[in-house]
Design a protein around this motif. Structure first.
Motif, PDB file in Angstrom:
ATOM      1  N   GLY A   9       0.849  -1.182   0.000  1.00 43.84           N
ATOM      2  CA  GLY A   9       0.000   0.000   0.000  1.00 43.84           C
ATOM      3  C   GLY A   9       0.887   1.234   0.000  1.00 43.84           C
ATOM      4  N   LEU A  10       0.672   2.135  -0.968  1.00 45.23           N
ATOM      5  CA  LEU A  10       1.459   3.364  -1.102  1.00 45.23           C
ATOM      6  C   LEU A  10       0.541   4.560  -1.258  1.00 45.23           C
ATOM      7  N   LEU A  11       1.083   5.731  -1.076  1.00 47.03           N
ATOM      8  CA  LEU A  11       0.354   6.962  -1.383  1.00 47.03           C
ATOM      9  C   LEU A  11       0.846   7.479  -2.721  1.00 47.03           C
ATOM     10  N   SER A  17      -4.392   6.448  -1.191  1.00 40.37           N
ATOM     11  CA  SER A  17      -3.822   5.153  -0.868  1.00 40.37           C
ATOM     12  C   SER A  17      -4.109   4.196  -2.021  1.00 40.37           C
ATOM     13  N   VAL A  18      -3.065   3.537  -2.524  1.00 41.59           N
ATOM     14  CA  VAL A  18      -3.196   2.629  -3.665  1.00 41.59           C
ATOM     15  C   VAL A  18      -2.335   1.387  -3.434  1.00 41.59           C
ATOM     16  N   THR A  47       1.922   6.313 -18.105  1.00 37.97           N
ATOM     17  CA  THR A  47       0.918   7.296 -17.712  1.00 37.97           C
ATOM     18  C   THR A  47      -0.489   6.723 -17.708  1.00 37.97           C
ATOM     19  N   VAL A  48      -0.650   5.434 -17.878  1.00 41.93           N
ATOM     20  CA  VAL A  48      -1.989   4.851 -17.871  1.00 41.93           C
ATOM     21  C   VAL A  48      -2.337   4.348 -16.477  1.00 41.93           C
ATOM     22  N   SER A  49      -3.627   4.332 -16.177  1.00 46.28           N
ATOM     23  CA  SER A  49      -4.113   3.742 -14.932  1.00 46.28           C
ATOM     24  C   SER A  49      -4.900   2.503 -15.312  1.00 46.28           C
ATOM     25  N   ALA A  50      -4.272   1.360 -15.243  1.00 54.19           N
ATOM     26  CA  ALA A  50      -4.906   0.108 -15.631  1.00 54.19           C
ATOM     27  C   ALA A  50      -4.388  -0.991 -14.714  1.00 54.19           C
ATOM     28  N   THR A  60      -2.746  -2.411  -9.405  1.00 60.75           N
ATOM     29  CA  THR A  60      -3.082  -1.224 -10.171  1.00 60.75           C
ATOM     30  C   THR A  60      -1.815  -0.587 -10.698  1.00 60.75           C
ATOM     31  N   SER A  61      -1.786  -0.309 -11.998  1.00 62.39           N
ATOM     32  CA  SER A  61      -0.673   0.433 -12.587  1.00 62.39           C
ATOM     33  C   SER A  61      -0.953   1.901 -12.320  1.00 62.39           C
TER      34      SER A  61
END
Length: 143
Positions: A9-11, A17-18, A47-50, A60-61
């Motif tokens: 888990g990171l910010l 939080s992701v 730069t994608v969120s996938a 999650t990317s």
């Protein structure tokens, strides 16, 4: 206690939080997966969120676009498992750069299109050999 590779888990830069995959083994560890793609053209992957899958783990990317980076690596394999890696390079830049600007387009950097410039050194992680005078790395779309 030694950290292991896996989901952490990171910010992100927005303070959200992701979950992200972190490689804690390669060349001392501390590597964050920001993209993975299984095709020859990958210039927009950072730069994608996938969702990406690595070693059977879904993560999650993250769009870490504006975060400054100075150290990064590229790993090239002919299979999704990365077991048959053909190239694995560590880059250390002279100055930090926004992640979303890592691969520059155009010729303003003196290296040409789709290139990483401002490199202090590279290291071939397969052989362990360090290359101190590696000014540019050009990436060509093979499609």
């Amino acid at each position: 206690r030694i950290a292991r590779s896996g989901i952490y888990g990171l910010l992100n830069y927005r303070g959200q939080s992701v979950q992200a995959y972190c490689d804690m083994e390669t060349d001392g560890g501390g590597w964050l997966l920001v993209g993975k793609i299984n095709q020859p053209s990958f210039w927009n992957v950072i730069t994608v969120s996938a969702t990406v899958s690595l070693y059977g783990i879904e993560a999650t990317s993250l769009n870490f676009g504006p975060i400054p980076v100075r150290d990064f690596r590229f790993q090239f394999s002919v299979s999704p498992s990365l077991d048959d890696t053909k190239g694995h390079w560590y880059y250390h830049l002279k100055q930090s750069r926004r992640l979303e600007l890592l691969l520059t387009s155009g010729s303003t950097n003196g290296c040409g299109k789709d290139a990483v410039s401002g490199i202090e050194f590279t290291k071939d992680l397969l052989s362990g050999k360090k290359h101190p005078n590696h000014r540019c790395s050009r990436f060509q779309d093979s499609t």
